[in-house]
Structures are given as C-alpha cells and as structure tokens.
Design a protein around this motif. Structure first.
Motif, PDB file in Angstrom:
ATOM      1  N   ASN A 174     -26.222  16.283  19.284  1.00 20.31           N
ATOM      2  CA  ASN A 174     -25.487  16.359  20.541  1.00 20.31           C
ATOM      3  C   ASN A 174     -25.902  15.178  21.411  1.00 20.31           C
ATOM      4  O   ASN A 174     -27.024  15.110  21.898  1.00 20.31           O
ATOM      5  CB  ASN A 174     -25.751  17.681  21.250  1.00 20.31           C
ATOM      6  CG  ASN A 174     -24.755  17.921  22.353  1.00 20.31           C
ATOM      7  OD1 ASN A 174     -24.256  16.995  22.983  1.00 20.31           O
ATOM      8  ND2 ASN A 174     -24.454  19.192  22.591  1.00 20.31           N
ATOM      9  N   LEU A 175     -24.986  14.247  21.576  1.00 27.30           N
ATOM     10  CA  LEU A 175     -25.261  13.023  22.322  1.00 27.30           C
ATOM     11  C   LEU A 175     -25.493  13.294  23.799  1.00 27.30           C
ATOM     12  O   LEU A 175     -26.380  12.699  24.415  1.00 27.30           O
ATOM     13  CB  LEU A 175     -24.089  12.059  22.136  1.00 27.30           C
ATOM     14  CG  LEU A 175     -24.215  10.669  22.711  1.00 27.30           C
ATOM     15  CD1 LEU A 175     -25.368   9.932  22.063  1.00 27.30           C
ATOM     16  CD2 LEU A 175     -22.936   9.901  22.518  1.00 27.30           C
ATOM     17  N   ASN A 176     -24.744  14.221  24.375  1.00 25.92           N
ATOM     18  CA  ASN A 176     -24.853  14.495  25.815  1.00 25.92           C
ATOM     19  C   ASN A 176     -26.174  15.176  26.175  1.00 25.92           C
ATOM     20  O   ASN A 176     -26.685  14.980  27.283  1.00 25.92           O
ATOM     21  CB  ASN A 176     -23.679  15.357  26.272  1.00 25.92           C
ATOM     22  CG  ASN A 176     -22.355  14.665  26.036  1.00 25.92           C
ATOM     23  OD1 ASN A 176     -22.263  13.444  26.121  1.00 25.92           O
ATOM     24  ND2 ASN A 176     -21.344  15.437  25.709  1.00 25.92           N
ATOM     25  N   ASP A 177     -26.738  15.979  25.265  1.00 25.17           N
ATOM     26  CA  ASP A 177     -27.972  16.709  25.555  1.00 25.17           C
ATOM     27  C   ASP A 177     -29.235  15.934  25.177  1.00 25.17           C
ATOM     28  O   ASP A 177     -30.337  16.446  25.338  1.00 25.17           O
ATOM     29  CB  ASP A 177     -27.982  18.052  24.812  1.00 25.17           C
ATOM     30  CG  ASP A 177     -26.894  18.979  25.319  1.00 25.17           C
ATOM     31  OD1 ASP A 177     -26.367  18.726  26.414  1.00 25.17           O
ATOM     32  OD2 ASP A 177     -26.583  19.965  24.622  1.00 25.17           O
ATOM     33  N   SER A 178     -29.089  14.718  24.680  1.00 28.21           N
ATOM     34  CA  SER A 178     -30.244  13.946  24.216  1.00 28.21           C
ATOM     35  C   SER A 178     -31.146  13.537  25.379  1.00 28.21           C
ATOM     36  O   SER A 178     -30.678  13.070  26.414  1.00 28.21           O
ATOM     37  CB  SER A 178     -29.771  12.697  23.470  1.00 28.21           C
ATOM     38  OG  SER A 178     -30.872  11.925  23.078  1.00 28.21           O
ATOM     39  N   VAL A 179     -32.444  13.713  25.185  1.00 30.09           N
ATOM     40  CA  VAL A 179     -33.436  13.335  26.188  1.00 30.09           C
ATOM     41  C   VAL A 179     -33.990  11.946  25.877  1.00 30.09           C
ATOM     42  O   VAL A 179     -34.411  11.214  26.780  1.00 30.09           O
ATOM     43  CB  VAL A 179     -34.585  14.377  26.218  1.00 30.09           C
ATOM     44  CG1 VAL A 179     -35.621  14.039  27.270  1.00 30.09           C
ATOM     45  CG2 VAL A 179     -34.021  15.759  26.446  1.00 30.09           C
ATOM     46  N   VAL A 180     -33.967  11.560  24.607  1.00 30.34           N
ATOM     47  CA  VAL A 180     -34.547  10.287  24.164  1.00 30.34           C
ATOM     48  C   VAL A 180     -33.719   9.096  24.639  1.00 30.34           C
ATOM     49  O   VAL A 180     -34.260   8.079  25.053  1.00 30.34           O
ATOM     50  CB  VAL A 180     -34.660  10.261  22.617  1.00 30.34           C
ATOM     51  CG1 VAL A 180     -35.182   8.936  22.125  1.00 30.34           C
ATOM     52  CG2 VAL A 180     -35.545  11.384  22.140  1.00 30.34           C
ATOM     53  N   LEU A 181     -32.396   9.232  24.614  1.00 34.21           N
ATOM     54  CA  LEU A 181     -31.515   8.131  24.982  1.00 34.21           C
ATOM     55  C   LEU A 181     -31.213   8.151  26.474  1.00 34.21           C
ATOM     56  O   LEU A 181     -31.015   9.212  27.064  1.00 34.21           O
ATOM     57  CB  LEU A 181     -30.202   8.235  24.195  1.00 34.21           C
ATOM     58  CG  LEU A 181     -30.327   8.228  22.673  1.00 34.21           C
ATOM     59  CD1 LEU A 181     -28.992   8.560  22.037  1.00 34.21           C
ATOM     60  CD2 LEU A 181     -30.833   6.892  22.176  1.00 34.21           C
ATOM     61  N   ASP A 182     -31.168   6.955  27.082  1.00 33.09           N
ATOM     62  CA  ASP A 182     -30.825   6.890  28.504  1.00 33.09           C
ATOM     63  C   ASP A 182     -29.299   6.832  28.668  1.00 33.09           C
ATOM     64  O   ASP A 182     -28.550   6.783  27.691  1.00 33.09           O
ATOM     65  CB  ASP A 182     -31.509   5.700  29.185  1.00 33.09           C
ATOM     66  CG  ASP A 182     -31.146   4.361  28.559  1.00 33.09           C
ATOM     67  OD1 ASP A 182     -30.065   4.262  27.965  1.00 33.09           O
ATOM     68  OD2 ASP A 182     -31.956   3.412  28.682  1.00 33.09           O
ATOM     69  N   ASP A 183     -28.844   6.840  29.915  1.00 38.66           N
ATOM     70  CA  ASP A 183     -27.406   6.921  30.189  1.00 38.66           C
ATOM     71  C   ASP A 183     -26.651   5.694  29.678  1.00 38.66           C
ATOM     72  O   ASP A 183     -25.517   5.813  29.204  1.00 38.66           O
ATOM     73  CB  ASP A 183     -27.159   7.089  31.697  1.00 38.66           C
ATOM     74  CG  ASP A 183     -27.624   8.448  32.191  1.00 38.66           C
ATOM     75  OD1 ASP A 183     -27.657   9.381  31.369  1.00 38.66           O
ATOM     76  OD2 ASP A 183     -27.941   8.570  33.393  1.00 38.66           O
ATOM     77  N   LEU A 184     -27.269   4.518  29.770  1.00 37.08           N
ATOM     78  CA  LEU A 184     -26.628   3.295  29.287  1.00 37.08           C
ATOM     79  C   LEU A 184     -26.421   3.358  27.775  1.00 37.08           C
ATOM     80  O   LEU A 184     -25.341   3.031  27.270  1.00 37.08           O
ATOM     81  CB  LEU A 184     -27.491   2.082  29.659  1.00 37.08           C
ATOM     82  CG  LEU A 184     -26.945   0.722  29.251  1.00 37.08           C
ATOM     83  CD1 LEU A 184     -25.727   0.382  30.101  1.00 37.08           C
ATOM     84  CD2 LEU A 184     -28.002  -0.351  29.424  1.00 37.08           C
ATOM     85  N   GLN A 185     -27.447   3.808  27.063  1.00 39.70           N
ATOM     86  CA  GLN A 185     -27.342   3.932  25.608  1.00 39.70           C
ATOM     87  C   GLN A 185     -26.310   4.991  25.228  1.00 39.70           C
ATOM     88  O   GLN A 185     -25.533   4.795  24.287  1.00 39.70           O
ATOM     89  CB  GLN A 185     -28.702   4.276  25.003  1.00 39.70           C
ATOM     90  CG  GLN A 185     -29.705   3.153  25.080  1.00 39.70           C
ATOM     91  CD  GLN A 185     -31.099   3.580  24.652  1.00 39.70           C
ATOM     92  OE1 GLN A 185     -31.490   4.730  24.853  1.00 39.70           O
ATOM     93  NE2 GLN A 185     -31.846   2.650  24.088  1.00 39.70           N
ATOM     94  N   LYS A 186     -26.287   6.098  25.953  1.00 41.51           N
ATOM     95  CA  LYS A 186     -25.302   7.146  25.676  1.00 41.51           C
ATOM     96  C   LYS A 186     -23.885   6.630  25.869  1.00 41.51           C
ATOM     97  O   LYS A 186     -22.992   6.904  25.065  1.00 41.51           O
ATOM     98  CB  LYS A 186     -25.536   8.362  26.583  1.00 41.51           C
ATOM     99  CG  LYS A 186     -26.745   9.188  26.210  1.00 41.51           C
ATOM    100  CD  LYS A 186     -26.906  10.348  27.160  1.00 41.51           C
ATOM    101  CE  LYS A 186     -28.191  11.101  26.916  1.00 41.51           C
ATOM    102  NZ  LYS A 186     -28.375  12.204  27.857  1.00 41.51           N
ATOM    103  N   GLY A 187     -23.677   5.863  26.923  1.00 42.29           N
ATOM    104  CA  GLY A 187     -22.351   5.297  27.182  1.00 42.29           C
ATOM    105  C   GLY A 187     -21.928   4.338  26.084  1.00 42.29           C
ATOM    106  O   GLY A 187     -20.774   4.354  25.636  1.00 42.29           O
ATOM    107  N   ARG A 188     -22.866   3.494  25.649  1.00 41.37           N
ATOM    108  CA  ARG A 188     -22.561   2.541  24.582  1.00 41.37           C
ATOM    109  C   ARG A 188     -22.233   3.276  23.282  1.00 41.37           C
ATOM    110  O   ARG A 188     -21.301   2.918  22.567  1.00 41.37           O
ATOM    111  CB  ARG A 188     -23.740   1.586  24.382  1.00 41.37           C
ATOM    112  CG  ARG A 188     -23.436   0.490  23.389  1.00 41.37           C
ATOM    113  CD  ARG A 188     -24.504  -0.570  23.364  1.00 41.37           C
ATOM    114  NE  ARG A 188     -24.413  -1.380  24.576  1.00 41.37           N
ATOM    115  CZ  ARG A 188     -25.449  -1.782  25.297  1.00 41.37           C
ATOM    116  NH1 ARG A 188     -26.662  -1.453  24.934  1.00 41.37           N
ATOM    117  NH2 ARG A 188     -25.287  -2.520  26.361  1.00 41.37           N
TER     118      ARG A 188
END
Length: 135
Positions: A38-52
């Motif tokens: 689940n990409l939206n619930d990830s704690v490891v990735l920041d918002d910029l990485q999630k958007g990319r």
C-alpha cells in the motif's frame, strides 16, 4: 534514497496455489506468492517519493493505491518470495530514478557550411539540366 529492509517490512504476502502442470502435488501446495504494497500507508517513503511512484507506476496501482505482484516461477514458496521481493525493489528503484535533463548540443559551424554547400551544389547540378534560354 530509502531503507530497503524497512520497506520489505511493509510488504504483505499471500501464498496461493500455482496454476499449470505439476501433477498431484500442485493441487495441495500453495507455492505461488502474491505481494501487495500500500503506497499511501507507507511510512518509509516520503511524500515526494510517493508522488513520483504514483506518476510512474499509475498503470500498476489499484484505485486504492496498492501495488500487487505475483510470482509462481519456482516450485518453492521461499524462492518465489525472494524473487518477488527483488522484482519489487527493482521496480521501486527504477521508478524513483530521476532522469537527467537533456541538454541540446550546438551544431558546429563547419557542419552547417557543409550542408549549405551540398545544397548549393545540388541546385547547380539541377540548374544545368534545364534547356538553355536563347532569347
């Protein structure tokens, strides 16, 4: 970049029965592995990485923002799990790579002169094929 071990901890695995030929054993053993992240619930990735990741992997994401991968290549569940983790990490790394902006190169003056000269020569050649004007 990101912590691979922490990212692997966020993955959810499900073992399912593999399809295809395999005899009696295949019907009772769940060797195929399905990975969901689940990409939206990830704690490891920041918002910029999630958007990319959402931009680059939009065709692999579900409506809820979940990436699902399956691997049934091997007859071993553990081997399939290792393979799918490698495949997932490669997918994430490739999606997070930022491509360098292309800098257009300048055309050298000699190349421009050569092109214009060849055009002029072609023009003269075709001009000489015409009938002379005797007026």
């Amino acid at each position: 970049m990101f912590d691979k071990e922490a990212l692997v901890q966020e993955l959810h695995f499900k073992a399912i029965r593999s399809s295809g030929a395999g005899g009696q054993h295949v019907n009772k053993v769940a060797s195929k592995v399905e990975l969901s992240f689940n990409l939206n619930d990830s704690v490891v990735l920041d918002d910029l990485q999630k958007g990319r990741l959402q931009d680059k992997l939009q065709n692999r994401l579900t409506n809820e923002g979940v990436i699902t991968l399956q691997c049934g290549e091997s007859r071993s569940q553990h081997k399939n799990k290792e393979l799918i983790i490698k495949r997932f990490l490669n997918l994430i790394e490739d999606a997070l790579k930022v491509q360098k902006k292309r800098v257009p190169t300048k055309i050298p003056k000699s190349v421009i002169k050569k092109r214009l000269k060849s055009k002029k020569n072609q023009s003269i050649k075709k001009e000489n094929r015409k009938k002379p004007n005797l007026d």
